[in-house]
Write a protein that holds these residues in place. Sequence first.
Motif, PDB file in Angstrom:
ATOM      1  N   ALA A  95       0.839  -1.204   0.000  1.00  0.00           N
ATOM      2  CA  ALA A  95       0.000   0.000   0.000  1.00  0.00           C
ATOM      3  C   ALA A  95       0.873   1.253   0.000  1.00  0.00           C
ATOM      4  N   LEU A  96       1.977   1.196   0.771  1.00  0.00           N
ATOM      5  CA  LEU A  96       2.909   2.330   0.830  1.00  0.00           C
ATOM      6  C   LEU A  96       3.458   2.639  -0.567  1.00  0.00           C
ATOM      7  N   GLY A  97       3.838   1.583  -1.288  1.00  0.00           N
ATOM      8  CA  GLY A  97       4.357   1.746  -2.658  1.00  0.00           C
ATOM      9  C   GLY A  97       3.342   2.411  -3.569  1.00  0.00           C
ATOM     10  N   ALA A  98       2.101   1.931  -3.508  1.00  0.00           N
ATOM     11  CA  ALA A  98       1.035   2.481  -4.372  1.00  0.00           C
ATOM     12  C   ALA A  98       0.801   3.956  -4.060  1.00  0.00           C
ATOM     13  N   LEU A  99       0.789   4.290  -2.765  1.00  0.00           N
ATOM     14  CA  LEU A  99       0.504   5.676  -2.372  1.00  0.00           C
ATOM     15  C   LEU A  99       1.645   6.629  -2.733  1.00  0.00           C
ATOM     16  N   ILE A 100       2.871   6.190  -2.467  1.00  0.00           N
ATOM     17  CA  ILE A 100       4.015   7.067  -2.759  1.00  0.00           C
ATOM     18  C   ILE A 100       4.127   7.310  -4.263  1.00  0.00           C
ATOM     19  N   ALA A 101       3.948   6.247  -5.053  1.00  0.00           N
ATOM     20  CA  ALA A 101       4.003   6.415  -6.513  1.00  0.00           C
ATOM     21  C   ALA A 101       2.868   7.327  -6.977  1.00  0.00           C
ATOM     22  N   GLY A 102       1.699   7.215  -6.335  1.00  0.00           N
ATOM     23  CA  GLY A 102       0.563   8.072  -6.668  1.00  0.00           C
ATOM     24  C   GLY A 102       0.873   9.526  -6.372  1.00  0.00           C
ATOM     25  N   VAL A 103       1.462   9.767  -5.206  1.00  0.00           N
ATOM     26  CA  VAL A 103       1.839  11.136  -4.819  1.00  0.00           C
ATOM     27  C   VAL A 103       2.826  11.700  -5.829  1.00  0.00           C
ATOM     28  N   PHE A 104       3.787  10.866  -6.219  1.00  0.00           N
ATOM     29  CA  PHE A 104       4.817  11.360  -7.131  1.00  0.00           C
ATOM     30  C   PHE A 104       4.255  11.633  -8.522  1.00  0.00           C
ATOM     31  N   ALA A 105       3.397  10.710  -8.985  1.00  0.00           N
ATOM     32  CA  ALA A 105       2.787  10.911 -10.302  1.00  0.00           C
ATOM     33  C   ALA A 105       1.920  12.160 -10.290  1.00  0.00           C
ATOM     34  N   SER A 106       1.247  12.385  -9.154  1.00  0.00           N
ATOM     35  CA  SER A 106       0.408  13.560  -9.003  1.00  0.00           C
ATOM     36  C   SER A 106       1.256  14.835  -9.040  1.00  0.00           C
ATOM     37  N   SER A 107       2.416  14.807  -8.364  1.00  0.00           N
ATOM     38  CA  SER A 107       3.265  16.002  -8.337  1.00  0.00           C
ATOM     39  C   SER A 107       3.844  16.273  -9.734  1.00  0.00           C
ATOM     40  N   ARG A 108       4.009  15.222 -10.523  1.00  0.00           N
ATOM     41  CA  ARG A 108       4.472  15.397 -11.905  1.00  0.00           C
ATOM     42  C   ARG A 108       3.446  16.203 -12.709  1.00  0.00           C
ATOM     43  N   GLU A 109       2.173  15.926 -12.467  1.00  0.00           N
ATOM     44  CA  GLU A 109       1.119  16.680 -13.166  1.00  0.00           C
ATOM     45  C   GLU A 109       1.093  18.131 -12.701  1.00  0.00           C
ATOM     46  N   VAL A 110       1.364  18.338 -11.402  1.00  0.00           N
ATOM     47  CA  VAL A 110       1.463  19.717 -10.884  1.00  0.00           C
ATOM     48  C   VAL A 110       2.604  20.436 -11.599  1.00  0.00           C
ATOM     49  N   ALA A 111       3.731  19.735 -11.766  1.00  0.00           N
ATOM     50  CA  ALA A 111       4.900  20.318 -12.445  1.00  0.00           C
ATOM     51  C   ALA A 111       4.521  20.765 -13.857  1.00  0.00           C
ATOM     52  N   LYS A 112       3.779  19.913 -14.555  1.00  0.00           N
ATOM     53  CA  LYS A 112       3.380  20.249 -15.922  1.00  0.00           C
ATOM     54  C   LYS A 112       2.550  21.530 -15.942  1.00  0.00           C
ATOM     55  N   LEU A 113       1.620  21.642 -14.977  1.00  0.00           N
ATOM     56  CA  LEU A 113       0.773  22.834 -14.927  1.00  0.00           C
ATOM     57  C   LEU A 113       1.602  24.087 -14.660  1.00  0.00           C
ATOM     58  N   LEU A 114       2.721  23.924 -13.947  1.00  0.00           N
ATOM     59  CA  LEU A 114       3.595  25.053 -13.636  1.00  0.00           C
ATOM     60  C   LEU A 114       4.657  25.253 -14.718  1.00  0.00           C
TER      61      LEU A 114
END
Lengths: 210, 164
Positions: free
Chosen positions: B57-76
């Motif tokens: 579960a930790l792996g799934a969540l951390i990867a999710g957080v990171f993938a999400s921050s990648r999308e934030v980066a794109k918006l910025l």
Amino acid sequence: MALINVARREIHCKIVYYGPGMCGKTSNLQWIHGQVPAQAKGDLLSIATETERTLFFDFLPIDLGKVRGFQTRFHLYTVPGQVLYERTRVAVLNGADGVVFVADSQLEKLQENLNSLKELAQNLKNQNKKITSFPIVLQYNKRDIPPQYEEVTLTDGTRKRRQTSGALAVDVLDKYLNGANWSAFRGGCAARQGVFETLRAISKAVISQL
Amino acid sequence: MDPQLTSIIVPTEEITQIEECLSRLVEDTGSDYALLLDKSGQVISAKGDGDRQDITALGALIAGVFASSREVAKLLRERDFRASFQQGVRENIFIALIEEQWILCIIFNKGTHIGLVKVLTKKATDELASVLERVRQQHKARDEVLGSSFRTSMEDTIDLLFRD
């Protein structure tokens, strides 16, 4: 992209349930979680809003046990269906090995299905995946909502029956959503029709691409 | 076959090197745990104190957080966020990206200084990037690793487990 760990003899695959809001993606995972034997599943993790709408994703790890000496695990995810979470869906779709597109069969949801499918195609393309060869199966959910009709009079005076709500016929859904001729399954509330049928199909499609 | 669909096969020698790298990172920083994840959230290797039961579960969540921050980066209009830091009362998490494919995650408490974690994580990501490069270079056929009858056996298992 599936991961094969030779030293630990493990295989991990990621399957994502995609589709418009309220089409039944989370319900699919909840049903699977309820039916699969305890030793084969982990906890169902849901990141949802206070009203139990998916905010980020649902996650269910399934352990198929040892197959030819390899411990095989499927990680099932759902995306949040609501339109405003588009970027979140991109994040969850990252690294997926296969997708179940859950469509809502209701007439009034046809446009939402089309929009969601179009978005999925674009997101896969952005991840350099070809939608023609990528493992995808369809599930036409909510088949048990009966269609409602009304009588209308056409300009030439003839009367015709027109559907106003409820589940569209499968051939109509095929026409609009299944141009790629993916395997399509019928889903509904009655004993969670089609849930395992869909899961079997996408699991086999993913394994065939390892 | 579409190259996007071929699996990442991590051979035994590379796993050994990854495990050594993670163990060294945990020891040198005094951290609690180090995890190497694939960007899809799958745990490649984990090293640290005790046997965590929540690692999947930790792996799934951390990867999710990171993938999400990648999308934030794109918006910025930022190319990517290469690293992120989450500060808790007791535990902290530092996450670093390796060549767009793997994610290195270090869990540490207030006894470890973030500066040390950053420096040694940079060293570890360089080492793991070269391991990843070797993994990408090798082209073992699936049948060579899994055996030719794997698919049939797998389909039987799927039918048995996922039945109505």
